[in-house]
Scaffold this motif. Sequence first.
Motif, mmCIF file in Angstrom:
data_model
loop_
_atom_site.group_PDB
_atom_site.id
_atom_site.type_symbol
_atom_site.label_atom_id
_atom_site.label_comp_id
_atom_site.label_asym_id
_atom_site.label_seq_id
_atom_site.Cartn_x
_atom_site.Cartn_y
_atom_site.Cartn_z
ATOM 1 N N LEU A 67 0.862 -1.190 0.000
ATOM 2 C CA LEU A 67 0.000 0.000 0.000
ATOM 3 C C LEU A 67 0.892 1.230 0.000
ATOM 4 O O LEU A 67 1.654 1.457 0.945
ATOM 5 C CB LEU A 67 -0.900 0.019 1.248
ATOM 6 N N TRP A 68 0.849 1.992 -1.101
ATOM 7 C CA TRP A 68 1.648 3.214 -1.195
ATOM 8 C C TRP A 68 0.686 4.373 -1.383
ATOM 9 O O TRP A 68 0.236 4.630 -2.501
ATOM 10 C CB TRP A 68 2.643 3.122 -2.353
ATOM 11 N N MET A 69 0.343 5.019 -0.288
ATOM 12 C CA MET A 69 -0.623 6.103 -0.316
ATOM 13 C C MET A 69 0.133 7.417 -0.542
ATOM 14 O O MET A 69 1.329 7.398 -0.774
ATOM 15 C CB MET A 69 -1.428 6.099 0.988
ATOM 16 N N SER A 70 -0.553 8.561 -0.458
ATOM 17 C CA SER A 70 0.161 9.788 -0.845
ATOM 18 C C SER A 70 1.221 10.170 0.188
ATOM 19 O O SER A 70 2.252 10.723 -0.155
ATOM 20 C CB SER A 70 -0.812 10.943 -1.072
ATOM 21 N N ASP A 71 0.996 9.851 1.465
ATOM 22 C CA ASP A 71 2.062 10.175 2.416
ATOM 23 C C ASP A 71 2.270 9.138 3.504
ATOM 24 O O ASP A 71 2.758 9.429 4.584
ATOM 25 C CB ASP A 71 1.856 11.573 3.018
ATOM 26 N N TRP A 72 1.928 7.893 3.206
ATOM 27 C CA TRP A 72 2.305 6.779 4.073
ATOM 28 C C TRP A 72 2.294 5.500 3.249
ATOM 29 O O TRP A 72 1.798 5.485 2.119
ATOM 30 C CB TRP A 72 1.375 6.654 5.296
ATOM 31 N N GLY A 73 2.851 4.448 3.831
ATOM 32 C CA GLY A 73 2.891 3.176 3.124
ATOM 33 C C GLY A 73 2.913 2.019 4.101
ATOM 34 O O GLY A 73 3.294 2.178 5.270
ATOM 35 N N LEU A 74 2.487 0.854 3.627
ATOM 36 C CA LEU A 74 2.435 -0.346 4.461
ATOM 37 C C LEU A 74 2.675 -1.549 3.556
ATOM 38 O O LEU A 74 2.039 -1.676 2.517
ATOM 39 C CB LEU A 74 1.042 -0.440 5.121
ATOM 40 N N GLU A 75 3.598 -2.408 3.937
ATOM 41 C CA GLU A 75 3.834 -3.632 3.158
ATOM 42 C C GLU A 75 3.816 -4.843 4.084
ATOM 43 O O GLU A 75 4.552 -4.883 5.071
ATOM 44 C CB GLU A 75 5.188 -3.580 2.430
ATOM 45 N N ILE A 76 2.956 -5.796 3.771
ATOM 46 C CA ILE A 76 2.965 -7.111 4.416
ATOM 47 C C ILE A 76 2.812 -8.079 3.247
ATOM 48 O O ILE A 76 1.804 -8.026 2.540
ATOM 49 C CB ILE A 76 1.805 -7.291 5.417
ATOM 50 N N THR A 77 3.805 -8.912 2.989
ATOM 51 C CA THR A 77 3.770 -9.742 1.778
ATOM 52 C C THR A 77 4.183 -11.181 2.090
ATOM 53 O O THR A 77 4.694 -11.462 3.163
ATOM 54 C CB THR A 77 4.713 -9.172 0.690
#
Lengths: 398, 398
Positions: free
Chosen positions: A363-373
């Motif tokens: 998840l790459w939003m405009s001013d944060w991100g989250l990766e669980i893969t």
Amino acid sequence: MRQHRFQKDLPFSEAEYQRRLRQTRAAMDRRGIEVLLVTDPSNMAWLTGYDGWSFYVHQGVLVFHDRDPVWWGRNQDTNGAVRTVWMSDDDVFGYADPYVQNTELHPMEDLAYRLTVMGYEAPRLGVELENYYFSAKAYLALLENMPKATIVDATALVNWERGVKSREEIDFMRKAARISEKIVDGLLERVEPGVPKNEVVAEIQRDALIGTEEGWGDYAAIVPLLPSGSDAAAPHLTWDGEPFRKGEATFFEISGCFRRYHAPFCRTIFLGDPPDIFRSAEAALVEGLEAGLDAARAGNRACDIAQALAAPLERAGIERGARCGYPIGISYPPDWGERTISLRAEDETVLKPGMTFHFMPGLWMSDWGLEITESILIKDSGPAECFCNRPRQMYVKQ
Amino acid sequence: MRQHRFQKDLPFSEAEYQRRLRQTRAAMDRRGIEVLLVTDPSNMAWLTGYDGWSFYVHQGVLVFHDRDPVWWGRNQDTNGAVRTVWMSDDDVFGYADPYVQNTELHPMEDLAYRLTVMGYEAPRLGVELENYYFSAKAYLALLENMPKATIVDATALVNWERGVKSREEIDFMRKAARISEKIVDGLLERVEPGVPKNEVVAEIQRDALIGTEEGWGDYAAIVPLLPSGSDAAAPHLTWDGEPFRKGEATFFEISGCFRRYHAPFCRTIFLGDPPDIFRSAEAALVEGLEAGLDAARAGNRACDIAQALAAPLERAGIERGARCGYPIGISYPPDWGERTISLRAEDETVLKPGMTFHFMPGLWMSDWGLEITESILIKDSGPAECFCNRPRQMYVKQ
């Protein structure tokens, strides 16, 4: 009888290389290709065992129907080829050094000459038109020097044959996965407010190369990516000397590597109390991952995984807009994907047992991100198996 | 007035970027290029500051005569671009994700459309035909989608402008050199018979990324190369889990990296008593290096360095047959060379103050190898300055 001056430590069995060659020749047949020029270093290694950091100059493997493949490259790299490929030393061809990075000569002149000498003056010649290491100039030089050849676009021909992994390959990926787990464990232990990022990367790269009891560590095809806070909106930033900070999330995109095989794995670490937006994104993402893993079954399609993932994310108001995964296995820089299937709504490729993917819904939003893969293996029946075994969550450190 | 949503940590001053842009436009003028498409990630970073591991998908920088450059790439990477380039956020253009690694769409369709919208329907368009990241397919897709454009081969146009380094750049290379020295010191301390190679690489990669008090460590554009014994005949082999052995030489080709700038440096370690052949090769090589450093003066030519080196080697009966160096500075994988000048007999480029080279006379014989090299700076007068300061010799450990 093959002639070898040097003892070799080939990663795979003779039977495995013969399987790969047989499949490749069958794919060539289907497209009427007489000679295939393979320039992707991952394809070169998969077909012949060749392993060296020489892909910054022109090189390739030629595949024929009626004789062993030929390794072709810069003279000084023939020394590496005769030590790493399964073919005879006689099947290793070198071009002279003045062809290297010279605006007036091109190595493809040498290749064209050799093909002509071998009796291929007007072949149906397959080339990988869309490849990092087959430049526009290489294509033009080949056209000019083989005017009678018919050039056939063989982009990803070999990559598609790599899709279903053998037991030997899956064993390598399991070894890589043990290294990936070790890297993530090391991150969890070391990431703290005030610790500079480059120091944490230094420690995890050390872990990755030492490897585990099951296997020594090789370099991954991508360096660790670890943007923090607002920068985590950007999926491909590397590191700097700035410290980790309280109140920020950092995602870590890493992969262990064993003899060029990868098992990419991403986790996010939040330092402090995550705001609600992270908690709800995490819940939706984990739900989507679990739905996707359940859809990742032999007989289903690539798009089924993407659609299973999308539903819980949409309910949480998150629109990703990017594919959520790609096939993985053997690789060289700059990418650890296979560049064939994409896990996205438009891709209807049917999943087969032995296929392996990085299920990667960042998840790459405009001013944060989250990766669980997860790196996954399609099984004969039932949902996908995850190569790594670590909690599927955002890690929170107070 | 440029608009920026994010605070940036640009590596260089505004004046430095303007110098680079001015030089590039003058070079475009000399070749009648209206718009230049730069796809080499090193050139992209040199012109704009862009820094991210996104070069595995199509991307580029467009340089115009009458407006700021444009960064163009995958949508998700625009987040990285607005955080790293000096231009306005408005000068960052993204293409949609379905263009990524899709056999039916090509990102160059998007680029052609954008150029057309900007009023460039039939430009004289410069492209880097000989580049890792400008594929044959990208070229064909661009031709197809811009039928009225005149394509001009601008291979290495920007690379040539990078040749003479500014004070700011030389300062970065000095920081990289401190890291290179630290790596070599760590090798000397750790290489012992019985120690596995991957473990030594793990430790020196840790050293490299931690960096020194003068600067944090970035990833080098090439991983450490360290073949031993007979394998040292092959310049581009990486490592495995085998131990170093008594009676064998290993060369180490490494580089420290500070914010993408390199100072490559190679030394050889012999474990035990070197046979005479190593001692005589070492003596000839060191004599050749010193003669080469003395010839590496402003006003002399690239070939003068190569010829100065060759004389003592020839007296010792050693014929190298490969170029003995290349320019260095900013770089991304797969190569840390600039791919312009080659230090070889055929290259008559005149040396200028501020040029920087890896003077790299590796000896790769049929079953042994020896590397002793220097990264050098051409001075206003006198012989070249070496970036690193360590004994110029083969190291022997008993």
